[in-house]
Design a protein around this motif. Structure first.
Motif, PDB file in Angstrom:
ATOM      1  N   HIS A  15       0.831  -1.208   0.000  1.00 35.46           N
ATOM      2  CA  HIS A  15       0.000   0.000   0.000  1.00 35.46           C
ATOM      3  C   HIS A  15       0.863   1.254   0.000  1.00 35.46           C
ATOM      4  O   HIS A  15       0.493   2.273  -0.589  1.00 35.46           O
ATOM      5  CB  HIS A  15      -0.921   0.012   1.221  1.00 35.46           C
ATOM      6  CG  HIS A  15      -2.157  -0.813   1.046  1.00 35.46           C
ATOM      7  ND1 HIS A  15      -3.196  -0.435   0.216  1.00 35.46           N
ATOM      8  CD2 HIS A  15      -2.521  -2.004   1.590  1.00 35.46           C
ATOM      9  CE1 HIS A  15      -4.150  -1.355   0.251  1.00 35.46           C
ATOM     10  NE2 HIS A  15      -3.770  -2.325   1.074  1.00 35.46           N
ATOM     11  N   ARG A  16       2.014   1.189   0.645  1.00 34.95           N
ATOM     12  CA  ARG A  16       2.878   2.357   0.717  1.00 34.95           C
ATOM     13  C   ARG A  16       3.551   2.656  -0.618  1.00 34.95           C
ATOM     14  O   ARG A  16       3.826   3.802  -0.952  1.00 34.95           O
ATOM     15  CB  ARG A  16       3.969   2.156   1.790  1.00 34.95           C
ATOM     16  CG  ARG A  16       4.676   3.453   2.143  1.00 34.95           C
ATOM     17  CD  ARG A  16       6.088   3.270   2.653  1.00 34.95           C
ATOM     18  NE  ARG A  16       6.691   4.578   2.868  1.00 34.95           N
ATOM     19  CZ  ARG A  16       7.126   5.375   1.889  1.00 34.95           C
ATOM     20  NH1 ARG A  16       7.015   4.995   0.626  1.00 34.95           N
ATOM     21  NH2 ARG A  16       7.636   6.558   2.155  1.00 34.95           N
ATOM     22  N   ARG A  17       3.837   1.607  -1.387  1.00 38.28           N
ATOM     23  CA  ARG A  17       4.457   1.810  -2.683  1.00 38.28           C
ATOM     24  C   ARG A  17       3.498   2.548  -3.598  1.00 38.28           C
ATOM     25  O   ARG A  17       2.391   2.133  -3.843  1.00 38.28           O
ATOM     26  CB  ARG A  17       4.833   0.460  -3.299  1.00 38.28           C
ATOM     27  CG  ARG A  17       5.846   0.627  -4.412  1.00 38.28           C
ATOM     28  CD  ARG A  17       5.422   0.080  -5.751  1.00 38.28           C
ATOM     29  NE  ARG A  17       4.050  -0.150  -6.026  1.00 38.28           N
ATOM     30  CZ  ARG A  17       3.298   0.669  -6.752  1.00 38.28           C
ATOM     31  NH1 ARG A  17       3.758   1.817  -7.217  1.00 38.28           N
ATOM     32  NH2 ARG A  17       2.026   0.366  -6.988  1.00 38.28           N
ATOM     33  N   TYR A  18       3.931   3.685  -4.090  1.00 42.28           N
ATOM     34  CA  TYR A  18       3.063   4.576  -4.838  1.00 42.28           C
ATOM     35  C   TYR A  18       3.847   5.197  -5.987  1.00 42.28           C
ATOM     36  O   TYR A  18       5.006   5.591  -5.810  1.00 42.28           O
ATOM     37  CB  TYR A  18       2.534   5.671  -3.890  1.00 42.28           C
ATOM     38  CG  TYR A  18       1.684   6.730  -4.524  1.00 42.28           C
ATOM     39  CD1 TYR A  18       0.434   6.422  -5.035  1.00 42.28           C
ATOM     40  CD2 TYR A  18       2.131   8.046  -4.608  1.00 42.28           C
ATOM     41  CE1 TYR A  18      -0.357   7.401  -5.622  1.00 42.28           C
ATOM     42  CE2 TYR A  18       1.347   9.030  -5.185  1.00 42.28           C
ATOM     43  CZ  TYR A  18       0.104   8.700  -5.688  1.00 42.28           C
ATOM     44  OH  TYR A  18      -0.681   9.661  -6.262  1.00 42.28           O
ATOM     45  N   PHE A 198      13.666   7.292  -7.819  1.00 45.32           N
ATOM     46  CA  PHE A 198      13.578   7.065  -6.377  1.00 45.32           C
ATOM     47  C   PHE A 198      13.813   8.382  -5.647  1.00 45.32           C
ATOM     48  O   PHE A 198      14.596   9.223  -6.102  1.00 45.32           O
ATOM     49  CB  PHE A 198      14.626   6.052  -5.913  1.00 45.32           C
ATOM     50  CG  PHE A 198      14.483   4.682  -6.520  1.00 45.32           C
ATOM     51  CD1 PHE A 198      13.695   3.717  -5.935  1.00 45.32           C
ATOM     52  CD2 PHE A 198      15.156   4.356  -7.705  1.00 45.32           C
ATOM     53  CE1 PHE A 198      13.564   2.451  -6.488  1.00 45.32           C
ATOM     54  CE2 PHE A 198      15.038   3.103  -8.267  1.00 45.32           C
ATOM     55  CZ  PHE A 198      14.234   2.136  -7.657  1.00 45.32           C
ATOM     56  N   GLY A 199      13.154   8.551  -4.524  1.00 42.75           N
ATOM     57  CA  GLY A 199      13.333   9.752  -3.717  1.00 42.75           C
ATOM     58  C   GLY A 199      12.285   9.793  -2.620  1.00 42.75           C
ATOM     59  O   GLY A 199      11.818   8.743  -2.155  1.00 42.75           O
ATOM     60  N   TYR A 200      11.901  10.993  -2.244  1.00 44.21           N
ATOM     61  CA  TYR A 200      10.905  11.165  -1.185  1.00 44.21           C
ATOM     62  C   TYR A 200       9.777  12.035  -1.714  1.00 44.21           C
ATOM     63  O   TYR A 200      10.001  13.135  -2.211  1.00 44.21           O
ATOM     64  CB  TYR A 200      11.551  11.775   0.054  1.00 44.21           C
ATOM     65  CG  TYR A 200      12.557  10.850   0.695  1.00 44.21           C
ATOM     66  CD1 TYR A 200      12.151   9.870   1.591  1.00 44.21           C
ATOM     67  CD2 TYR A 200      13.904  10.917   0.362  1.00 44.21           C
ATOM     68  CE1 TYR A 200      13.064   8.995   2.176  1.00 44.21           C
ATOM     69  CE2 TYR A 200      14.829  10.046   0.932  1.00 44.21           C
ATOM     70  CZ  TYR A 200      14.394   9.090   1.830  1.00 44.21           C
ATOM     71  OH  TYR A 200      15.312   8.214   2.385  1.00 44.21           O
ATOM     72  N   ILE A 205      -0.085  10.008  -0.452  1.00 40.22           N
ATOM     73  CA  ILE A 205      -0.319   8.750  -1.161  1.00 40.22           C
ATOM     74  C   ILE A 205      -1.825   8.563  -1.326  1.00 40.22           C
ATOM     75  O   ILE A 205      -2.575   8.598  -0.352  1.00 40.22           O
ATOM     76  CB  ILE A 205       0.276   7.565  -0.382  1.00 40.22           C
ATOM     77  CG1 ILE A 205       1.800   7.676  -0.323  1.00 40.22           C
ATOM     78  CG2 ILE A 205      -0.128   6.241  -1.033  1.00 40.22           C
ATOM     79  CD1 ILE A 205       2.458   6.593   0.483  1.00 40.22           C
ATOM     80  N   LYS A 206      -2.240   8.373  -2.560  1.00 40.44           N
ATOM     81  CA  LYS A 206      -3.664   8.124  -2.802  1.00 40.44           C
ATOM     82  C   LYS A 206      -3.980   6.664  -2.499  1.00 40.44           C
ATOM     83  O   LYS A 206      -3.180   5.776  -2.821  1.00 40.44           O
ATOM     84  CB  LYS A 206      -4.008   8.436  -4.259  1.00 40.44           C
ATOM     85  CG  LYS A 206      -3.856   9.897  -4.642  1.00 40.44           C
ATOM     86  CD  LYS A 206      -4.218  10.091  -6.108  1.00 40.44           C
ATOM     87  CE  LYS A 206      -4.038  11.549  -6.515  1.00 40.44           C
ATOM     88  NZ  LYS A 206      -4.364  11.755  -7.956  1.00 40.44           N
TER      89      LYS A 206
END
Length: 220
Positions: A15-18, A198-200, A205-206
């Motif tokens: 779920h966190r992967r967006y 990659f980054g922040y 997050i939808k």
């Protein structure tokens, strides 16, 4: 055996992967975290273990600006992601290629022979099972392996609290021509498969919207 807590943690990572479209350019990935992500890519599985990939970090601001006009899907990443990775796929992975011979002898530590059972099995697999009957077909097959590595790196990043975005939104012909003209890759043997940043994130997050499992999973 996995515990319920472990199962929940795995789903939470998913779920966190967006697919991050807006990054915070002031935040940077630590060297240790980046090396971990790369190591997960290096350790990824590939068909017959032939690793038909190269991971190319685009760290040059000049190169980023140069590729912008034909990399519409990467613009947001170029403007904010800490890392922009171009993954190249090998064009000539076959049972009798110099690439496979080197990998078998130098990496796997086996004696290479075109007539060995392993080589002939690989030949049959490519030519009969997959019907890879053209250079384009062999490249597309190699590019599929690159996506496995990319997915693993994205999941590892999510585990580390790092955001990512897979990128196919660029002109592949122009990218390969740029790599060739600027001597950044031997495009006879390596061509662009996909990019990933990659980054922040600098956006919420939808919640994920997906089909129910019943629509995509069945037993026969």
């Amino acid at each position: 055996m996995n515990t319920e807590k472990q199962r929940q943690a795995i789903i939470a990572t998913a779920h966190r992967r967006y697919a991050t479209k807006k990054y915070d350019p002031t935040k940077h990935i630590s060297t240790a975290d980046w090396q971990t992500i790369l190591e997960v890519g290096r350790l990824s599985p590939s068909s017959f273990g032939y690793e038909p990939w190269q991971f190319v970090l685009i760290d040059s601001d000049q190169v980023k600006q140069d590729i912008k006009p034909f990399s519409w899907g990467a613009v947001n990443s170029i403007n904010g992601a800490d890392k922009l990775l171009l993954i190249l796929a090998r064009t000539d992975v076959s049972y009798d290629s110099a690439y496979v011979a080197r990998l078998v002898s130098d990496v796997k530590g086996h004696i290479y022979s075109k007539s060995s059972p392993v080589s002939q099995n690989f030949k049959h697999f490519q030519e009969n099972d997959l019907q890879l009957d053209s250079p384009r077909a062999r490249f597309d097959w190699a590019a599929k392996q690159c996506y496995i590595a990319m997915a693993n790196m994205m999941t590892a990043a999510a585990e580390l609290g790092i955001d990512s975005c897979p990128i196919e939104g660029f002109n592949y012909r122009q990218m390969n021509q740029y790599l060739k003209v600027h001597h950044l890759a031997d495009t006879k043997h390596w061509r662009a498969a996909v990019m990933v940043s990659f980054g922040y994130r600098d956006q919420p997050i939808k919640p994920k919207v997906r089909q129910p499992l019943s629509a995509i999973y069945r037993t026969i």
